[in-house]
Motif scaffolding. Structure first.
Motif, PDB file in Angstrom:
ATOM      1  N   ASP B  36      -1.356  15.199   1.221  1.00 52.47           N
ATOM      2  CA  ASP B  36      -0.237  16.066   0.896  1.00 52.47           C
ATOM      3  C   ASP B  36       0.775  15.384  -0.035  1.00 52.47           C
ATOM      4  O   ASP B  36       1.981  15.503   0.149  1.00 52.47           O
ATOM      5  N   ASP B  40       2.498   6.607  -1.001  1.00 49.13           N
ATOM      6  CA  ASP B  40       2.498   5.337  -0.271  1.00 49.13           C
ATOM      7  C   ASP B  40       1.432   5.325   0.816  1.00 49.13           C
ATOM      8  O   ASP B  40       0.684   4.351   0.952  1.00 49.13           O
ATOM      9  N   ARG B  85       2.492   6.197  14.094  1.00 50.36           N
ATOM     10  CA  ARG B  85       3.906   6.478  13.829  1.00 50.36           C
ATOM     11  C   ARG B  85       4.387   7.680  14.621  1.00 50.36           C
ATOM     12  O   ARG B  85       5.577   7.834  14.860  1.00 50.36           O
ATOM     13  N   ASP B  89       7.863  10.062  15.953  1.00 49.36           N
ATOM     14  CA  ASP B  89       8.164  11.303  15.235  1.00 49.36           C
ATOM     15  C   ASP B  89       7.111  12.351  15.632  1.00 49.36           C
ATOM     16  O   ASP B  89       5.979  12.314  15.175  1.00 49.36           O
ATOM     17  N   ARG B  91       6.647  15.372  14.897  1.00 50.37           N
ATOM     18  CA  ARG B  91       6.093  16.245  13.871  1.00 50.37           C
ATOM     19  C   ARG B  91       4.838  15.638  13.237  1.00 50.37           C
ATOM     20  O   ARG B  91       3.900  16.332  12.885  1.00 50.37           O
ATOM     21  N   LEU B  92       4.849  14.294  13.064  1.00 48.90           N
ATOM     22  CA  LEU B  92       3.708  13.623  12.440  1.00 48.90           C
ATOM     23  C   LEU B  92       2.433  13.832  13.259  1.00 48.90           C
ATOM     24  O   LEU B  92       1.334  13.861  12.713  1.00 48.90           O
ATOM     25  N   HIS B 127       5.290  13.853 -14.791  1.00 51.08           N
ATOM     26  CA  HIS B 127       6.115  15.049 -14.620  1.00 51.08           C
ATOM     27  C   HIS B 127       7.460  14.885 -15.342  1.00 51.08           C
ATOM     28  O   HIS B 127       8.094  13.841 -15.238  1.00 51.08           O
ATOM     29  N   ALA B 129      10.299  15.841 -14.690  1.00 56.06           N
ATOM     30  CA  ALA B 129      11.459  15.593 -13.832  1.00 56.06           C
ATOM     31  C   ALA B 129      11.612  14.110 -13.510  1.00 56.06           C
ATOM     32  O   ALA B 129      12.601  13.710 -12.902  1.00 56.06           O
ATOM     33  N   ARG B 174       8.292  12.698  -3.610  1.00 57.46           N
ATOM     34  CA  ARG B 174       8.255  13.128  -2.213  1.00 57.46           C
ATOM     35  C   ARG B 174       9.446  14.042  -1.877  1.00 57.46           C
ATOM     36  O   ARG B 174       9.264  15.131  -1.359  1.00 57.46           O
ATOM     37  N   ASP B 175      10.666  13.601  -2.239  1.00 57.58           N
ATOM     38  CA  ASP B 175      11.865  14.296  -1.765  1.00 57.58           C
ATOM     39  C   ASP B 175      12.159  15.582  -2.527  1.00 57.58           C
ATOM     40  O   ASP B 175      12.646  16.548  -1.952  1.00 57.58           O
ATOM     41  N   ALA B 176      11.902  15.595  -3.838  1.00 58.19           N
ATOM     42  CA  ALA B 176      12.140  16.823  -4.607  1.00 58.19           C
ATOM     43  C   ALA B 176      10.896  17.707  -4.589  1.00 58.19           C
ATOM     44  O   ALA B 176      10.896  18.789  -5.131  1.00 58.19           O
ATOM     45  N   ARG B 177       9.855  17.210  -3.968  1.00 60.45           N
ATOM     46  CA  ARG B 177       8.562  17.881  -3.868  1.00 60.45           C
ATOM     47  C   ARG B 177       8.003  18.261  -5.237  1.00 60.45           C
ATOM     48  O   ARG B 177       7.868  19.436  -5.579  1.00 60.45           O
ATOM     49  N   ILE B 178       7.731  17.242  -6.024  1.00 58.86           N
ATOM     50  CA  ILE B 178       7.010  17.450  -7.285  1.00 58.86           C
ATOM     51  C   ILE B 178       5.562  17.735  -6.904  1.00 58.86           C
ATOM     52  O   ILE B 178       4.947  16.949  -6.184  1.00 58.86           O
ATOM     53  N   PRO B 179       5.029  18.882  -7.326  1.00 56.59           N
ATOM     54  CA  PRO B 179       3.707  19.282  -6.829  1.00 56.59           C
ATOM     55  C   PRO B 179       2.592  18.409  -7.381  1.00 56.59           C
ATOM     56  O   PRO B 179       2.685  17.897  -8.496  1.00 56.59           O
ATOM     57  N   ARG B 181      -0.450  18.866  -8.759  1.00 55.11           N
ATOM     58  CA  ARG B 181      -1.408  19.795  -9.338  1.00 55.11           C
ATOM     59  C   ARG B 181      -1.274  19.827 -10.850  1.00 55.11           C
ATOM     60  O   ARG B 181      -0.267  19.403 -11.411  1.00 55.11           O
TER      61      ARG B 181
END
Lengths: 122, 421
Positions: B36, B40, B85, B89, B91-92, B127, B129, B174-179, B181
């Motif tokens: 996803d 890292d 991990r 957390d 959710r992981l 990208h 950005a 990761r944080d701005a979610r650069i796709p 694809r």
């Protein structure tokens, strides 16, 4: 994921716009807002009063100071925002590039922190 | 350990090394997709997978499809890491379970899918950005597999600075979610431009380093050409072909561009027997293909100009009218003062130095290229050919004052000495 689209425009230029032109600009904004509501991107959005109405508050050593306006002397000012829901940054860029002020000023896209989905720092 | 075991272990180790060289970046690209977009975690998984291969292949034999084995091993290692991990957390845990239950056999068996992963990796690293410096660093690191130290050395940047750039770029992805694809068709042209630009910058840094003692850094040109081949193979767009052709045609002259002691040799004085005919043939074929598409742009046009030079037996035998014509088209497609200057040099070859000088003077009079040492060097050369020695000397001196690269500085100094001789 949520992104905040901050709209920066030159207030002086907008204020100097002939009435007809400024009405057309507003109509474009209404059209854009309806569009993003229909596409499901819209979460919230507001236009702001001019920078002259702004007050900056700081607390230093327990003392409150409230001063006139933001300090930065930049050409473009924050004039409003949209909070949108987008799949990823490319989706957010697709939305932001249609905001009418993207052509006259600039749009800053900032992802919103989701505290329920924080990843562990590794 | 018996002799046979040692042989098997040695063969397995060699196989792991070979797969690492040829396939580690493909494995990484697929792992980034399966995880996803987490660069890292994917890198960690890649190293764990190769470590596992070193342990298992000597014992179990080399698998039939080493790449699929590595992707699968990397994926399991990543799931393990997430489960560990997940204790911190919750959710992981869900993500890990989802990943563990999703099927990847089909995706792994699908060669196109895997090739698309490499293209996804290139587009994500380039990208728009991301900051331009970060795009170059990230592409060389993730797509080419160069170490941070190697990239830092090539671009004369301290390694910690470069490492910071890469860390920040990965955090933004990761944080701005650069796709992860390849852009959709509507955005492809614009995004491909950015990718080609990064590849060309890498090539130029290797072909003509912007400063320093050495004229070239062949390793970087080599990486750029490898990237160019990858792009053409995966996305045969005319401009991708044009850029690859341009790089190959420049590269074909590498051996002739410098003397044995590292001195610069200009195009018209190069020993054309040293030009690499195989690279020229490959470059020319690509140019022709790109031009036939009628959707070509600046890279294909520059490659076409390089191809005309490559096909001439001597500098004098060059088809200068055709080169001027190509510059006219290039100037319309991608106007710039540097293209204008190059066109002026071609006009000088077609119509004589006086005609070229008038154009070069006009460009410099506008002030566009006043700080560009090659503009003054070009002007000096035209003045020299016209016998206007004093003006030529002043122009060479101006060029010398602006040049930052040692071989170029020595070349200009030699020209100055020759004027007096």
């Amino acid at each position: 994921m949520r992104y905040l689209c901050l709209i920066y425009d030159e207030e002086a230029k907008l204020a100097a716009m002939p009435q007809e032109e400024s009405q057309a600009f507003m109509r474009e904004y209404f059209g854009f807002t309806n569009g993003v509501r229909e596409s499901g991107h819209y979460v919230a959005g507001e236009a702001l009063q001019p920078v002259a109405t702004a007050t900056t508050v700081r607390v230093r050593d327990g003392r409150v100071s409230a001063t006139d306006g933001p300090f930065a002397e930049t050409k473009e000012q924050l004039g409003g925002f949209y909070l949108i829901e987008a799949r990823d940054l490319d989706d957010a860029i697709q939305v932001a590039q249609r905001i009418p002020s993207a052509r006259t000023g600039s749009i800053e896209i900032r992802p919103v922190v989701d505290f329920s989905q924080q990843r562990p720092s590794s | 350990m018996t002799g046979v075991d040692r042989d098997a272990a040695g063969r397995a180790r060699e196989a792991v090394d070979a797969v690492y060289r040829t396939d580690s970046r493909r494995v990484l690209a697929t792992l980034i997709r399966l995880l996803d977009g987490d660069f890292d975690l994917a890198e960690e998984a890649l190293h764990d997978a190769f470590a596992a291969a070193l342990q298992r292949w000597p014992r179990d034999g080399i698998p039939a499809n080493p790449r699929a084995w590595l992707v699968s091993a990397g994926r399991f290692k990543a799931i393990d890491a997430m489960r560990r991990r997940a204790r911190f957390d919750a959710r992981l845990a869900d993500v890990a379970e989802h990943l563990a239950s999703s099927r990847t056999d089909q995706e792994l068996g699908d060669e196109d899918g895997v090739e698309d992963d490499r293209l996804r990796l290139v587009f994500t690293c380039c990208h728009p950005a991301l900051a331009p410096d970060a795009r170059i660093a990230l592409t060389l690191r993730e797509v080419c597999g160069l170490t941070t130290e190697e990239i830092a050395r090539a671009f004369l940047v301290p390694a910690p600075t470069l490492a910071q750039r890469i860390v920040r770029a990965k955090a933004k992805i990761r944080d701005a979610r650069i796709p992860y694809r390849v852009p959709q068709r509507a955005d492809l042209a614009e995004r491909l431009d950015g990718v080609l630009h990064v590849v060309y910058l890498v090539f130029n840094e290797g072909y003509s380093a912007s400063s320093g003692d050495s004229l070239t850094r062949p390793d970087l040109s080599g990486e750029a050409i490898r990237l160019g081949r990858l792009l053409v193979e995966l996305l045969p767009e005319p401009e991708a072909e044009g850029l690859l052709a341009l790089m190959l045609l420049h590269e074909s002259r590498r051996a002739a561009r410098t003397t044995a002691d590292g001195e610069l040799v200009l195009l018209d004085e190069q020993d054309r027997a040293l030009w690499d005919r195989a690279l020229i043939a490959e470059g020319c074929a690509l140019v022709e293909h790109a031009l036939r598409s009628r959707r070509f742009g600046p890279y294909a046009l520059q490659a076409a100009i390089a191809a005309v030079h490559a096909e001439a037996a001597t500098a004098e035998a060059t088809d200068w009218p055709q080169i001027v014509g190509l510059y006219d088209v290039l100037l319309r497609a991608d106007p710039s003062p540097v293209v204008e200057l190059n066109r002026a040099a071609a006009i000088a070859m077609r119509d004589g130095p006086a005609a070229g000088l008038a154009l070069a003077d006009a460009i410099l009079a506008r002030g566009d290229l006043d700080d560009y040492h090659l503009a003054h060097a070009a002007r000096a050369d035209l003045l020299r050919r016209l016998g206007r020695v004093d003006e030529a000397r002043a122009a060479y001196e101006r060029a010398l004052a602006l040049a930052r690269q040692e071989p170029e500085r020595r070349f200009l100094s030699r020209r100055l000495t020759q004027l007096d001789g």
